[in-house]
Design an enzyme around this catalytic site. Structure first.
Site, PDB file in Angstrom:
ATOM      1  N   ARG A   1      -0.167   5.267  -1.219  1.00 53.11           N
ATOM      2  CA  ARG A   1      -0.332   6.230  -0.137  1.00 53.11           C
ATOM      3  C   ARG A   1       0.825   7.206  -0.027  1.00 53.11           C
ATOM      4  O   ARG A   1       0.643   8.356   0.326  1.00 53.11           O
ATOM      5  CB  ARG A   1      -0.490   5.491   1.196  1.00 53.11           C
ATOM      6  CG  ARG A   1      -1.869   4.880   1.384  1.00 53.11           C
ATOM      7  CD  ARG A   1      -1.980   4.252   2.746  1.00 53.11           C
ATOM      8  NE  ARG A   1      -3.315   3.697   2.985  1.00 53.11           N
ATOM      9  CZ  ARG A   1      -3.584   2.799   3.907  1.00 53.11           C
ATOM     10  NH1 ARG A   1      -2.615   2.332   4.669  1.00 53.11           N
ATOM     11  NH2 ARG A   1      -4.810   2.355   4.083  1.00 53.11           N
TER      12      ARG A   1
ATOM     13  N   LEU B   1       0.810  -1.214   0.000  1.00 53.69           N
ATOM     14  CA  LEU B   1       0.000   0.000   0.000  1.00 53.69           C
ATOM     15  C   LEU B   1       0.849   1.273   0.000  1.00 53.69           C
ATOM     16  O   LEU B   1       0.354   2.351  -0.320  1.00 53.69           O
ATOM     17  CB  LEU B   1      -0.932   0.024   1.222  1.00 53.69           C
ATOM     18  CG  LEU B   1      -2.292  -0.639   1.042  1.00 53.69           C
ATOM     19  CD1 LEU B   1      -3.026  -0.680   2.375  1.00 53.69           C
ATOM     20  CD2 LEU B   1      -3.134   0.084   0.006  1.00 53.69           C
TER      21      LEU B   1
ATOM     22  N   VAL C   1      -9.974   7.839  -1.892  1.00 56.40           N
ATOM     23  CA  VAL C   1      -9.428   6.530  -2.254  1.00 56.40           C
ATOM     24  C   VAL C   1      -8.249   6.130  -1.376  1.00 56.40           C
ATOM     25  O   VAL C   1      -7.708   6.936  -0.634  1.00 56.40           O
ATOM     26  CB  VAL C   1      -9.008   6.509  -3.742  1.00 56.40           C
ATOM     27  CG1 VAL C   1     -10.196   6.791  -4.626  1.00 56.40           C
ATOM     28  CG2 VAL C   1      -7.893   7.522  -4.001  1.00 56.40           C
ATOM     29  N   GLU C   2      -7.839   4.861  -1.500  1.00 57.75           N
ATOM     30  CA  GLU C   2      -6.723   4.282  -0.729  1.00 57.75           C
ATOM     31  C   GLU C   2      -6.924   4.512   0.768  1.00 57.75           C
ATOM     32  O   GLU C   2      -5.996   4.843   1.497  1.00 57.75           O
ATOM     33  CB  GLU C   2      -5.385   4.874  -1.178  1.00 57.75           C
ATOM     34  CG  GLU C   2      -4.998   4.551  -2.605  1.00 57.75           C
ATOM     35  CD  GLU C   2      -4.455   3.149  -2.771  1.00 57.75           C
ATOM     36  OE1 GLU C   2      -4.612   2.343  -1.848  1.00 57.75           O
ATOM     37  OE2 GLU C   2      -3.898   2.853  -3.838  1.00 57.75           O
ATOM     38  N   GLY C   3      -8.146   4.334   1.238  1.00 55.87           N
ATOM     39  CA  GLY C   3      -8.476   4.590   2.630  1.00 55.87           C
ATOM     40  C   GLY C   3      -9.042   5.988   2.767  1.00 55.87           C
ATOM     41  O   GLY C   3      -8.333   6.971   2.545  1.00 55.87           O
TER      42      GLY C   3
END
Length: 833
Positions: free
Chosen positions: A380, A376, A502-504
């Site tokens: 991030r 990830l 996005v991405e959390g």
């Protein structure tokens, strides 16, 4: 009196030893020496000496590691901790173990090693990477028209897609041995950032294959056969990848995905009884999904017939599924805000795939969550921060120019204090954001995979980016809200929430991940305590726990001493490296690092296992850690840039902003800790000179903001460093190119305009419109023909900048047209004469 003085001496010695975190043996020896001296000189009566020696013996037994301490204190404490510590699930454990601890660990230590940070080499692009940015990347940007992409074609033009594939943009992270570019994290970040300043759609289309996706996963976990087959095809654009993680019922809770696969045997390409998986899934929000040829898929794997082993549930597993596999359905497109990058759903029911499709083969079945957590970092810490910085740099460049070109009340709007306030935030935030982007990319290039820091930069660079684009839109006013080819901000403004989502999602990133994960990973002792309670070997468990627990106690006591001393002295006696002009900032950040470590320990002690559910408190603690990191990046950038004195207003603005935010977060923590007495004590330790009220760190003041805006509106090395990486087209009709030309013309015309105003005030020329003044000034000899030409060019360019696009009344598909003739400087002069 002697007794009192010796007691004060004992306290001072304790304070000194705790401040410097000296070992327990030294503590014991120092107090034995002090007691011996008191006995020899007769300073203390026998009863007090006996009590002192008894206390010394007890504390020595507790402080110095020994079998006796482990037996008397370690055994009962270990039993207690095993009973009260919450059970850590496998997915939580894998998340905690993912990535590495880097500068976040130093900040959690309460005693950051600034020399270590400054000794890291400044991130630099290679000659090859620079050539790519100056060549293919610039050529790609020139090919792009954001208006054409977002409002006319709703896609990148075919020739742009082909160029992206041919030039290797989809394989930046793939090593050269597989036909990729093998770029550094910094180069990856630079490419995405610059593309963002030209087209958000192109940036997203390039960054997704280079972030969390098949290539990243294959590089780390793929079998040799999978790498040899897919990586060259991905590098050349022969395969278009996407990664399907998000389900309608599982967004941020990726660990709870309902998609599943059943291990079974089936027919595959004419072969019966092939060991494989029967998949059922439904995914959405999948970027590049509508055009993907290779689907990365996350699902939970079950093995009811125990064909792989004795487990029924193997856990989350990842597979690569060609989209032409029978039963794979690629749905229609989603449209995310104003962006037109390819995004959509996909699904399948009872789709059979061979076990060879599992990334890493059968050995990696059930290892998907660990794989995801370890990969990830790219999305991030590289792509999304680069996207936020790209939007912000474009905003800084254009708003700085627009603020000087656009005039109201005979003044550039950037000279108005209200506008200055917004513009100062833009420039200051961009400096901080870019510093964090570069420092984080540099850490990754050094081999780090900073999981907590990746969450910090993802959250704060996208959130600050949102504030920057909002401020830029406010300054531009009507120019910013009227859509058309000449609007360089609106598309970025509308697309900003995408990176935040996005991405959390950012809300959960702040309240659950940054501190929730950082408190365990970054803290020097907490993870060691947890691991010791899970250790099965009794002897090793007791030894490890004893060391971790008493190390934690000493760490906390040290931070109490450090925090109070630095609070009382303002950290002025704390030795620090770095530029002398920034010495006070290093000292204050050292002090606040210790304060953070003490506050984090206090919160964990008071809240225990419930802290992770107290998301507001966790979020505020995460804010302190984040601002400490951002401030560290600012200090690092100033050193890496060679300490340019001209940049100091930006540096100081960024540091003061971080310090102010840190203090505000501390006070929010004090007001919301479950025990008011503990909060009162903490506040007294951290800010002892401000009890009971007051603030120590004010936000950047107006004069500093004025200096920052001046740098933002003036072409020169500082403005170039601030906006480095923004693409400016060579096309004279490009709106950003025109704006930069207008800025240069406006600055050149300012002395002439001042000369006319002086002549007008002196009565040499009559009062009137600006264009009439220019003509009369020329006629009366106040200005020369060259001066007049300067004013003419500045006025024409100013008008081109402030004009917005217009369309047919029905907003049909006809070409953009101009409803009136172009108004020239001479035409205006003739009309008003």
């Amino acid at each position: 009196m002697v007794i009192l003085l010796s007691l004060f001496a004992a306290i001072a010695v304790a304070w000194l030893l705790a401040y410097h975190r000296l070992p327990a043996l030294l503590w014991s020896a120092a107090y034995a020496l002090l007691l011996g001296l008191c006995a020899y000189r007769g300073w203390w009566p026998d009863a007090l000496l006996q009590a002192g020696w008894g206390l010394w013996l007890l504390l020595s037994l507790l402080a110095i590691p020994s079998p006796l301490r482990r037996a008397l204190a370690g055994v009962p404490l270990l039993k207690l901790f095993r009973r009260i510590l919450p059970e850590v699930s496998q997915t939580e454990r894998e998340a905690l173990e993912a990535g590495t601890v880097w500068w976040d660990g130093e900040l959690f230590s309460g005693r950051p090693n600034w020399k270590k940070l400054l000794a890291y080499p400044a991130p630099r692009l290679t000659v090859e990477e620079k050539a790519f940015i100056d060549g293919p990347l610039r050529e790609l940007c020139e090919m792009l028209s954001d208006w054409e992409v977002t409002h006319e074609m709703n896609d990148l033009p075919p020739q742009v897609w082909q160029f992206i594939k041919d030039q290797g943009f989809l394989g930046m992270i793939i090593p050269k041995e597989y036909g990729g570019l093998g770029f550094s994290a910094l180069a990856h970040s630079q490419v995405v950032m610059q593309l963002t300043t030209r087209s958000g759609t192109a940036a997203v289309s390039v960054m997704v294959p280079n972030s969390l996706g098949p290539a990243e996963l294959l590089l780390h976990y793929g079998t040799r056969q999978q790498k040899d087959h897919y990586l060259p095809r991905l590098a050349k654009g022969l395969e278009m990848p996407c990664f399907a993680l998000t389900s309608p019922e599982a967004g941020s809770d990726a660990g709870g995905i309902p998609d599943f696969g059943i291990v079974c045997r089936g027919e595959w390409q004419g072969k019966p009884e092939v060991l494989g998986i029967r998949l059922t899934w439904e995914k959405r929000y999948i970027t590049l999904g509508p055009i993907a040829t290779l689907l990365g898929l996350a699902f939970r794997l079950y093995d009811p017939d125990h064909l792989l082993g004795q487990k029924d549930d193997h856990g989350i597993t990842l597979a690569l599924v060609p989209t032409d596999t029978p039963g794979v359905h690629i749905g229609r497109r989603h449209r995310a805000m104003n962006a037109t990058f390819m995004n959509g759903p996909n699904w399948g029911k009872d789709v059979f795939i061979p076990m060879d499709y599992v990334i890493g083969g059968v050995e990696q079945a059930g290892e998907g969550w660990k794989m995801l957590m370890n990969c990830l970092a790219a999305g991030r810490s590289i792509s999304l921060p680069a996207n936020g910085v790209g939007i912000s740099k474009l905003s800084a460049l254009t708003t700085g120019a627009y603020g000087r070109v656009r005039q109201q009340f005979k003044l550039p709007i950037g000279r108005f204090e209200g506008v200055e306030e917004a513009m100062a935030r833009i420039a200051g935030n961009v400096y901080v954001m870019d510093a964090a982007r570069v420092m984080t990319a540099g850490a990754i290039d050094l081999g780090e995979k900073p999981s907590v820091i990746s969450a910090i930069v993802k959250y704060h660079l996208t959130e600050r980016g949102r504030q920057v684009i909002n401020d830029a839109m406010d300054v531009h006013g009507g120019k910013g809200i009227c859509l058309g080819p000449s609007n360089y901000l609106a598309s970025a403004y509308m697309q900003t929430p995408i990176a935040i989502t996005v991405e959390g999602a950012n809300i959960l990133t702040r309240t659950m991940i940054i501190f929730g994960q950082g408190a365990i990973r970054g803290h020097p002792w907490v993870l060691k305590e947890i691991e010791a309670t899970r250790e099965q070997d009794p002897g090793k468990a007791l030894h490890d726990f004893d060391r971790a627990f008493f190390g934690h106690v000493a760490f906390t006591l040290s931070n109490v001493a450090r925090v109070l001393w630095m609070g009382m002295t303002g950290a002025r006696l704390t030795p620090v490296p770095g530029a002398p002009e920034l010495r006070r900032y290093y000292q204050q950040l050292t002090r606040l690092s210790s304060a953070f470590a003490l506050t984090a320990d206090t919160a964990m002690f008071l809240c225990g296992s419930t802290l992770k559910r107290r998301e507001r408190l966790s979020g505020r603690l995460g804010d302190v850690l984040s601002q400490l990191y951002l401030a560290s990046a600012v200090l690092k950038r100033y050193e890496d840039d060679g300490r340019p004195k001209a940049d100091l207003p930006l540096v100081r603005w960024g540091l003061l902003d971080c310090l102010s935010r840190i203090e505000e977060s501390f006070y929010s923590i004090f007001e919301n800790l479950p025990w008011p007495v503990a909060a009162w004590v903490l506040r007294g330790l951290i800010f002892p000179l401000l009890m009971p009220y007051g603030r120590e760190f004010a936000p950047p003041r107006d004069p500093l903001g004025h200096d920052v805006v001046g740098l933002m509106m003036t072409p020169g090395p500082t403005r170039e460093r601030l906006t480095r990486g923004v693409f400016i087209s060579a096309d004279e009709n490009d709106p950003v190119h025109t704006l930069e030309e207008a800025l240069a013309a406006a600055i050149a015309a300012e002395p002439v305009e001042a000369q006319l105003r002086r002549a007008q005030q002196g009565g040499r020329i009559a009062r009137g419109y600006a264009d009439q003044l220019a003509t009369e000034g020329l006629d009366t000899g106040v200005i020369t023909q060259d001066d007049f030409d300067l004013l003419k060019r500045a006025a024409e360019l100013r008008r081109r900048v402030i004009m917005v696009d217009d369309f047919p009344r029905d907003f049909g598909k006809s070409e953009l047209h101009q409803t009136t003739q172009a108004v020239t400087f001479e035409a205006l002069v003739r009309k008003k004469s």
